[in-house]
Design a protein around this motif. Structure first.
Motif, PDB file in Angstrom:
ATOM      1  N   THR A   1       0.831  -1.211   0.000  1.00 56.11           N
ATOM      2  CA  THR A   1       0.000   0.000   0.000  1.00 56.11           C
ATOM      3  C   THR A   1       0.860   1.252   0.000  1.00 56.11           C
ATOM      4  O   THR A   1       0.628   2.189  -0.770  1.00 56.11           O
ATOM      5  N   VAL A   2       1.863   1.277   0.872  1.00 55.78           N
ATOM      6  CA  VAL A   2       2.744   2.443   0.947  1.00 55.78           C
ATOM      7  C   VAL A   2       3.523   2.613  -0.351  1.00 55.78           C
ATOM      8  O   VAL A   2       3.687   3.739  -0.862  1.00 55.78           O
ATOM      9  N   LEU A   3       4.026   1.501  -0.925  1.00 60.64           N
ATOM     10  CA  LEU A   3       4.779   1.585  -2.175  1.00 60.64           C
ATOM     11  C   LEU A   3       3.897   2.085  -3.314  1.00 60.64           C
ATOM     12  O   LEU A   3       4.307   2.941  -4.110  1.00 60.64           O
ATOM     13  N   GLY A   4       2.677   1.549  -3.389  1.00 59.72           N
ATOM     14  CA  GLY A   4       1.769   2.016  -4.436  1.00 59.72           C
ATOM     15  C   GLY A   4       1.413   3.478  -4.278  1.00 59.72           C
ATOM     16  O   GLY A   4       1.369   4.226  -5.255  1.00 59.72           O
ATOM     17  N   LEU A   5       1.177   3.896  -3.043  1.00 60.17           N
ATOM     18  CA  LEU A   5       0.858   5.307  -2.811  1.00 60.17           C
ATOM     19  C   LEU A   5       2.024   6.220  -3.185  1.00 60.17           C
ATOM     20  O   LEU A   5       1.826   7.330  -3.677  1.00 60.17           O
ATOM     21  N   SER A   6       3.244   5.752  -2.942  1.00 58.95           N
ATOM     22  CA  SER A   6       4.402   6.592  -3.266  1.00 58.95           C
ATOM     23  C   SER A   6       4.476   6.889  -4.758  1.00 58.95           C
ATOM     24  O   SER A   6       4.856   7.989  -5.158  1.00 58.95           O
ATOM     25  N   PHE A   7       4.091   5.929  -5.603  1.00 56.77           N
ATOM     26  CA  PHE A   7       4.088   6.170  -7.044  1.00 56.77           C
ATOM     27  C   PHE A   7       2.891   7.021  -7.454  1.00 56.77           C
ATOM     28  O   PHE A   7       3.004   7.855  -8.355  1.00 56.77           O
ATOM     29  N   VAL A   8       1.748   6.803  -6.797  1.00 59.37           N
ATOM     30  CA  VAL A   8       0.589   7.630  -7.108  1.00 59.37           C
ATOM     31  C   VAL A   8       0.845   9.083  -6.739  1.00 59.37           C
ATOM     32  O   VAL A   8       0.445  10.007  -7.459  1.00 59.37           O
ATOM     33  N   LEU A   9       1.540   9.307  -5.634  1.00 57.69           N
ATOM     34  CA  LEU A   9       1.845  10.663  -5.184  1.00 57.69           C
ATOM     35  C   LEU A   9       3.052  11.263  -5.901  1.00 57.69           C
ATOM     36  O   LEU A   9       3.404  12.408  -5.654  1.00 57.69           O
ATOM     37  N   GLY A  10       3.734  10.490  -6.743  1.00 59.95           N
ATOM     38  CA  GLY A  10       4.848  11.024  -7.524  1.00 59.95           C
ATOM     39  C   GLY A  10       6.135  11.189  -6.755  1.00 59.95           C
ATOM     40  O   GLY A  10       7.016  11.957  -7.171  1.00 59.95           O
ATOM     41  N   LEU A  11       6.305  10.476  -5.652  1.00 59.99           N
ATOM     42  CA  LEU A  11       7.515  10.640  -4.844  1.00 59.99           C
ATOM     43  C   LEU A  11       8.796  10.197  -5.539  1.00 59.99           C
ATOM     44  O   LEU A  11       9.866  10.743  -5.248  1.00 59.99           O
ATOM     45  N   PRO A  12       8.775   9.203  -6.462  1.00 61.11           N
ATOM     46  CA  PRO A  12      10.023   8.876  -7.170  1.00 61.11           C
ATOM     47  C   PRO A  12      10.601  10.040  -7.962  1.00 61.11           C
ATOM     48  O   PRO A  12      11.785  10.014  -8.295  1.00 61.11           O
ATOM     49  N   TRP A  13       9.802  11.054  -8.235  1.00 62.64           N
ATOM     50  CA  TRP A  13      10.356  12.214  -8.937  1.00 62.64           C
ATOM     51  C   TRP A  13      11.368  12.961  -8.073  1.00 62.64           C
ATOM     52  O   TRP A  13      12.177  13.719  -8.567  1.00 62.64           O
ATOM     53  N   GLY A  14      11.279  12.731  -6.772  1.00 59.44           N
ATOM     54  CA  GLY A  14      12.266  13.347  -5.891  1.00 59.44           C
ATOM     55  C   GLY A  14      13.666  12.806  -6.087  1.00 59.44           C
ATOM     56  O   GLY A  14      14.638  13.416  -5.623  1.00 59.44           O
ATOM     57  N   LEU A  15      13.783  11.673  -6.791  1.00 59.74           N
ATOM     58  CA  LEU A  15      15.109  11.124  -7.083  1.00 59.74           C
ATOM     59  C   LEU A  15      15.871  11.959  -8.093  1.00 59.74           C
ATOM     60  O   LEU A  15      17.027  11.660  -8.394  1.00 59.74           O
ATOM     61  N   ALA A  16      15.244  13.002  -8.628  1.00 57.44           N
ATOM     62  CA  ALA A  16      15.940  13.855  -9.594  1.00 57.44           C
ATOM     63  C   ALA A  16      17.181  14.495  -8.993  1.00 57.44           C
ATOM     64  O   ALA A  16      18.126  14.831  -9.702  1.00 57.44           O
ATOM     65  N   SER A  17      17.203  14.650  -7.665  1.00 57.77           N
ATOM     66  CA  SER A  17      18.381  15.231  -7.022  1.00 57.77           C
ATOM     67  C   SER A  17      19.612  14.346  -7.164  1.00 57.77           C
ATOM     68  O   SER A  17      20.743  14.835  -7.102  1.00 57.77           O
ATOM     69  N   THR A  18      19.413  13.027  -7.374  1.00 61.19           N
ATOM     70  CA  THR A  18      20.558  12.129  -7.528  1.00 61.19           C
ATOM     71  C   THR A  18      21.156  12.181  -8.923  1.00 61.19           C
ATOM     72  O   THR A  18      22.247  11.665  -9.138  1.00 61.19           O
ATOM     73  N   THR A  19      20.450  12.789  -9.874  1.00 63.55           N
ATOM     74  CA  THR A  19      20.938  12.804 -11.249  1.00 63.55           C
ATOM     75  C   THR A  19      22.064  13.802 -11.450  1.00 63.55           C
ATOM     76  O   THR A  19      22.702  13.799 -12.498  1.00 63.55           O
ATOM     77  N   TYR A  20      22.316  14.667 -10.470  1.00 61.69           N
ATOM     78  CA  TYR A  20      23.346  15.686 -10.637  1.00 61.69           C
ATOM     79  C   TYR A  20      24.753  15.126 -10.490  1.00 61.69           C
ATOM     80  O   TYR A  20      25.696  15.658 -11.064  1.00 61.69           O
ATOM     81  N   SER A  21      24.916  14.096  -9.703  1.00 61.04           N
ATOM     82  CA  SER A  21      26.271  13.633  -9.409  1.00 61.04           C
ATOM     83  C   SER A  21      26.428  12.127  -9.513  1.00 61.04           C
ATOM     84  O   SER A  21      27.489  11.610  -9.169  1.00 61.04           O
ATOM     85  N   SER A  22      25.417  11.410  -9.967  1.00 63.79           N
ATOM     86  CA  SER A  22      25.504   9.949  -9.999  1.00 63.79           C
ATOM     87  C   SER A  22      24.861   9.425 -11.268  1.00 63.79           C
ATOM     88  O   SER A  22      23.659   9.640 -11.498  1.00 63.79           O
ATOM     89  N   LEU A  23      25.657   8.738 -12.074  1.00 64.15           N
ATOM     90  CA  LEU A  23      25.111   8.115 -13.277  1.00 64.15           C
ATOM     91  C   LEU A  23      24.150   6.974 -12.940  1.00 64.15           C
ATOM     92  O   LEU A  23      23.092   6.863 -13.560  1.00 64.15           O
ATOM     93  N   PRO A  24      24.447   6.106 -11.951  1.00 63.60           N
ATOM     94  CA  PRO A  24      23.441   5.107 -11.548  1.00 63.60           C
ATOM     95  C   PRO A  24      22.151   5.751 -11.063  1.00 63.60           C
ATOM     96  O   PRO A  24      21.058   5.238 -11.316  1.00 63.60           O
ATOM     97  N   GLY A  25      22.270   6.882 -10.341  1.00 62.49           N
ATOM     98  CA  GLY A  25      21.072   7.587  -9.907  1.00 62.49           C
ATOM     99  C   GLY A  25      20.239   8.070 -11.078  1.00 62.49           C
ATOM    100  O   GLY A  25      19.002   8.064 -11.025  1.00 62.49           O
ATOM    101  N   LEU A  26      20.908   8.485 -12.143  1.00 64.11           N
ATOM    102  CA  LEU A  26      20.192   8.922 -13.339  1.00 64.11           C
ATOM    103  C   LEU A  26      19.453   7.756 -13.985  1.00 64.11           C
ATOM    104  O   LEU A  26      18.311   7.906 -14.448  1.00 64.11           O
ATOM    105  N   TYR A  27      20.086   6.580 -14.006  1.00 62.08           N
ATOM    106  CA  TYR A  27      19.422   5.397 -14.555  1.00 62.08           C
ATOM    107  C   TYR A  27      18.204   5.015 -13.715  1.00 62.08           C
ATOM    108  O   TYR A  27      17.130   4.704 -14.261  1.00 62.08           O
TER     109      TYR A  27
END
Length: 554
Positions: free
Chosen positions: A480-506
């Motif tokens: 339930t929590v995992l599904g809600l996190s995608f519905v609420l768009g929380l994975p978009w917060g991972l954009a901060s990892t794209t600045y300094s990490s190529l795996p984070g960008l993937y």
């Protein structure tokens, strides 16, 4: 097409950090012309060749052909060279009076101020009244960092400062025939950039003791002050100077192509599965009209428009030769921006609806609730996108790649035009600031859900018993929590990892391109729960089951 989710999902690679990647406008001349081989036995020809090699324009090519340190060679020869022509782009070589200060603007991005006391330190003796001053810019790719020693070795190398060279240029300031340091009055260097940079540090090139042409960037004897788009460097010596700005991930052409394929496939799957999810929600809404299902249906529709518009924008810009005035590309850019804003708006409304269900459990009746949410979720993005359209924001966007084998490699899509003067301001407000606020708010809402679940499970009589029922409930809660996190768009917060990490960008690209697939799984979970609740003959639900039914299906 890593620019996909870095553009579609907040454009944070390209905005949060700026474009300053280009190579400097340093004139290059073929090696065969600048460094001729002396094979002619004619003395006049040999003398002419040697004279040509003493020109300042030839020093860089000649020194870079050496096996040992080219920077030491350049430092020695540039002080005694003479300009080949009277006017050379991005190059100043002239004699200056020791009693006067020097104020030179080499390019529109570089300016140098040298006090008279510094010039006097550079002179060869008291009888000398003038000294030769050389100011130029070099490509930062010429400066190779010393490899860091492996762990466990006894040799300790310098600690490399993290960051990239702003603008890809290194400013060279040399005067007189000897190096100077510890100046009483420092020289002032001004580096200008056409974009707002978050952090920056003035540095100079410190060559390694091995003399292999490598080195590292150091801040010793340099103070940095920032004034908007200007970096002011106060230096107590003359050297090779640059500004290190925020570390930004370097994506070559191969990784860019890999990210392109991932995003294209992920977006195509998201289009397919969001379309199915939309059909499922419509069927659920007809069978059992509920506010939560209406909100989920609106978010799914926005996601469908987002991934579909992205695929159309990428196809139109890459498969066809579009121009800045192409009205179809502008329309697709408008559609993409509107879809992105609508998706973020409905994610925020999902969090708001969750707040009403979990916090304000009673007295949550709002007249024409779904209609009012729709006016906000679709109306606000429409107003913003129309205002941007009238301002002429949309058009062809070009994204440069950091490929050492192909410096001119770019990728294009229909988005905000690269030539629009206020593109960064519009992008920061609509695709950075707004999503950050929404993600922060939805994160708090998800934390509230976890807190409520924890409280309900702790109050359950079987909470302290290690049995299969407890494990099953735990898995359901995690899902339930995992599904809600995608519905609420929380994975978009991972954009901060794209600045300094190529795996984070993937990871960021995979999760966000497949968001439509996860929303589909969430819709299937709601469908299965709806059927189980409808077919179940058990009347005494547990407290947690009642909360789950009320929270996510009401």
């Amino acid at each position: 097409m890593w620019r996909t989710l870095c553009l579609v999902s907040l454009v944070w690679v390209s905005t949060g950090h700026g474009d300053g990647r280009g190579s400097p406008n340093v004139p290059e001349v073929p090696t065969s012309t600048l460094s001729p081989t002396v094979n002619d036995s004619n003395p006049a020809t040999t003398q002419s060749t040697r004279a040509s090699q003493s020109f300042c324009e030839n020093v860089l090519i000649k020194c870079r052909q050496m096996n040992d340190s080219w920077t030491r060679c350049y430092d020695d020869k540039i002080r005694a060279c003479r300009p080949k022509g009277r006017f050379t782009p991005n190059f100043i070589c002239r004699s200056v009076n020791l009693s006067q200060e020097v104020e030179e603007g080499l390019t529109s991005e570089h300016r140098v101020h040298i006090p008279s006391s510094a010039l006097q330190r550079c002179s060869g003796g008291a009888h000398q009244r003038e000294v030769q001053l050389v100011i130029t810019v070099l490509d930062s790719s010429y400066f190779k960092l010393t490899p860091q020693p492996r762990r466990g070795t006894r040799r300790f190398g310098p600690v490399h400062m993290k960051g990239e060279i702003m603008g890809g240029t290194v400013l060279v300031v040399k005067a007189g025939h000897r190096p100077v340091s510890n100046l009483s009055q420092p020289i002032i260097l001004t580096f200008k950039h056409n974009e707002m940079m978050k952090n920056g540090t003035c540095v100079f090139w410190q060559e390694s003791e091995e003399g292999d042409g490598t080195g590292h960037w150091s801040t010793e004897g340099i103070l940095t002050s920032v004034n908007g788009t200007h970096f002011n460097c106060s230096c107590d010596h003359l050297s090779f100077f640059a500004v290190l700005v925020n570390p930004e991930i370097s994506v070559d052409k191969r990784n860019a192509e890999n990210l392109s394929y991932i995003t294209y496939v992920g977006s195509a799957l998201s289009v397919f599965f969001t379309a199915i999810s939309l059909i499922i929600y419509i069927c659920l809404q007809r069978r059992r009209p509920e506010k939560a299902i209406s909100v989920h249906m609106q978010l799914t529709g926005a996601l469908l428009c987002l991934h579909l518009s992205f695929l159309l924008c990428s196809f139109w810009a890459n498969m066809l030769e579009v121009t800045e005035e192409d009205w179809v590309c502008k329309a697709l850019g408008f559609f993409l921006h509107w879809s992105l804003l609508a998706t973020i708006s409905w994610m925020a409304l999902e969090g708001f609806h969750l707040y009403l269900l979990l916090v304000r459990v009673f007295n949550i009746y709002v007249r024409r609730y779904v209609l009012k949410l729709s006016l906000v979720g679709w109306g606000v993005p429409t107003l913003i996108a129309v205002a941007c359209w009238i301002s002429g924001v949309y058009g062809k966007y070009s994204l440069g790649l950091r490929d050492p084998n192909d410096l001119n490699s770019t990728m294009q899509m229909c988005w905000m035009s690269s030539k629009f003067p206020q593109r960064l301001l519009v992008s920061y407000i609509t695709t950075v600031a707004f999503p950050c606020v929404v993600i922060l708010y939805n994160t708090c809402m998800l934390g509230l859900v976890v807190f409520k679940l924890w409280g309900l499970r702790a109050g359950d009589s079987g909470w302290n018993k290690m049995n299969r029922e407890k494990g099953s409930r735990l898995w359901k809660d995690c899902a339930t929590v995992l599904g809600l996190s995608f519905v609420l768009g929380l994975p978009w917060g991972l954009a901060s990892t794209t600045y300094s990490s190529l795996p984070g960008l993937y990871i960021f690209t995979i999760l966000n391109s497949l968001q439509g697939v996860f929303v589909f799984l969430w819709s299937m979970a709601l469908t299965c729960k709806s059927r189980s609740d409808h077919n179940s003959s058990v009347k005494d639900f547990s407290t947690s089951q009642k909360m789950m039914t009320t929270s996510f299906n009401s």
